[in-house]
Design a protein around this motif. Sequence first.
Motif, PDB file in Angstrom:
ATOM      1  N   ALA A 110       0.928  -1.308   0.093  1.00  0.00           N
ATOM      2  CA  ALA A 110       0.028  -0.178  -0.011  1.00  0.00           C
ATOM      3  C   ALA A 110       0.760   1.422   0.049  1.00  0.00           C
ATOM      4  CB  ALA A 110      -0.986  -0.178   1.154  1.00  0.00           C
ATOM      5  N   PRO A 111       1.929   1.458   1.121  1.00  0.00           N
ATOM      6  CA  PRO A 111       2.806   2.539   0.802  1.00  0.00           C
ATOM      7  C   PRO A 111       3.594   2.691  -0.811  1.00  0.00           C
ATOM      8  CG  PRO A 111       3.271   1.471   2.895  1.00  0.00           C
ATOM      9  CD  PRO A 111       2.333   0.619   2.014  1.00  0.00           C
ATOM     10  N   HIS A 112       3.701   1.746  -1.188  1.00  0.00           N
ATOM     11  CA  HIS A 112       4.485   1.433  -2.540  1.00  0.00           C
ATOM     12  C   HIS A 112       3.357   2.016  -3.486  1.00  0.00           C
ATOM     13  CE1 HIS A 112       7.241  -0.793  -5.393  1.00  0.00           C
ATOM     14  NE2 HIS A 112       7.291   0.339  -5.566  1.00  0.00           N
ATOM     15  N   PHE A 113       2.257   1.607  -3.365  1.00  0.00           N
ATOM     16  CA  PHE A 113       1.312   2.191  -4.414  1.00  0.00           C
ATOM     17  C   PHE A 113       0.925   3.936  -4.068  1.00  0.00           C
ATOM     18  CE2 PHE A 113      -1.483  -1.724  -4.186  1.00  0.00           C
ATOM     19  CZ  PHE A 113      -0.532  -2.362  -5.169  1.00  0.00           C
ATOM     20  N   VAL A 114       1.218   4.144  -3.067  1.00  0.00           N
ATOM     21  CA  VAL A 114       0.996   5.678  -2.587  1.00  0.00           C
ATOM     22  C   VAL A 114       2.225   6.444  -3.161  1.00  0.00           C
ATOM     23  CG1 VAL A 114       0.994   7.296  -0.478  1.00  0.00           C
ATOM     24  CG2 VAL A 114      -0.599   5.484  -0.583  1.00  0.00           C
ATOM     25  N   LEU A 115       3.407   5.898  -2.792  1.00  0.00           N
ATOM     26  CA  LEU A 115       4.662   6.820  -3.153  1.00  0.00           C
ATOM     27  C   LEU A 115       4.504   6.740  -4.943  1.00  0.00           C
ATOM     28  CD1 LEU A 115       7.240   4.846  -1.089  1.00  0.00           C
ATOM     29  CD2 LEU A 115       7.094   7.423  -1.299  1.00  0.00           C
ATOM     30  N   GLU A 116       4.032   5.836  -5.544  1.00  0.00           N
ATOM     31  CA  GLU A 116       4.112   5.696  -7.127  1.00  0.00           C
ATOM     32  C   GLU A 116       2.874   6.884  -7.438  1.00  0.00           C
ATOM     33  OE1 GLU A 116       5.700   4.812 -10.451  1.00  0.00           O
ATOM     34  OE2 GLU A 116       6.336   4.023  -8.593  1.00  0.00           O
ATOM     35  N   ALA A 117       1.911   6.763  -6.846  1.00  0.00           N
ATOM     36  CA  ALA A 117       0.660   7.729  -7.104  1.00  0.00           C
ATOM     37  C   ALA A 117       1.062   9.099  -6.938  1.00  0.00           C
ATOM     38  CB  ALA A 117      -0.511   7.184  -6.317  1.00  0.00           C
TER      39      ALA A 117
END
Length: 211
Positions: free
Chosen positions: A14-21
């Motif tokens: 989830a944090p990886h998704f957020v960083l990318e977004a």
Amino acid sequence: MYTLFYYPRNASLAPHFVLEALKVPYQLELVDRKKNVQRSAQYLQLNPTGRIPTLVDDEFVLFESAAICLYLCEKHPDGHLIPAEPKQKAEFYQWLMYLTTTVQAELMIYFYPERHTQSALMYDDIVRTQQSRVQDMLTLLDRHLADKTYMVGEQFTVCDCYLFMLCIWADELAKPPLQFEHLGRYLSGISRHPAIEAVCKKEGTELGMYR
């Protein structure tokens, strides 16, 4: 630059998704669970819980997946991953808390029954019970998503990042998330978000089943 200590398909997703977004500079540092690196003395200095993920922002260190997501969003409000309108923001927190403290917690019991009994004879019973409990939660989420593209309002938020992560974990259940009418449609749509696609490609998670 942010450093995310991660392992594929773990709570770092989830944090990886957020960083990318958010489209901010970041780097990944693999914590190899196969070698139990999360229990190493070096990693425990960063994260005393011995769990993944951990975020390092210069000299600031933060653990717990949801806390990392919220920290990143508050540092980058122009990313609009948290609703601004008060009622939608409250609903956002409601669903994020439900996902983190209820759905995720129940999935952890399903995955690790040995942590919840001293009798190996109880493992199968715990797993069956958790299958039923998680299915009830997915049913609730399915109803919520009946007429929605996103979890909250009309925008992609941290809740979508978190739910997609949990649904990836739950794909081995007897009735996986994709078998729910509205939840399955929702996941198909979210799987096409550029941040989801980019991260899943980096982590080696196949998205074909969602298409």
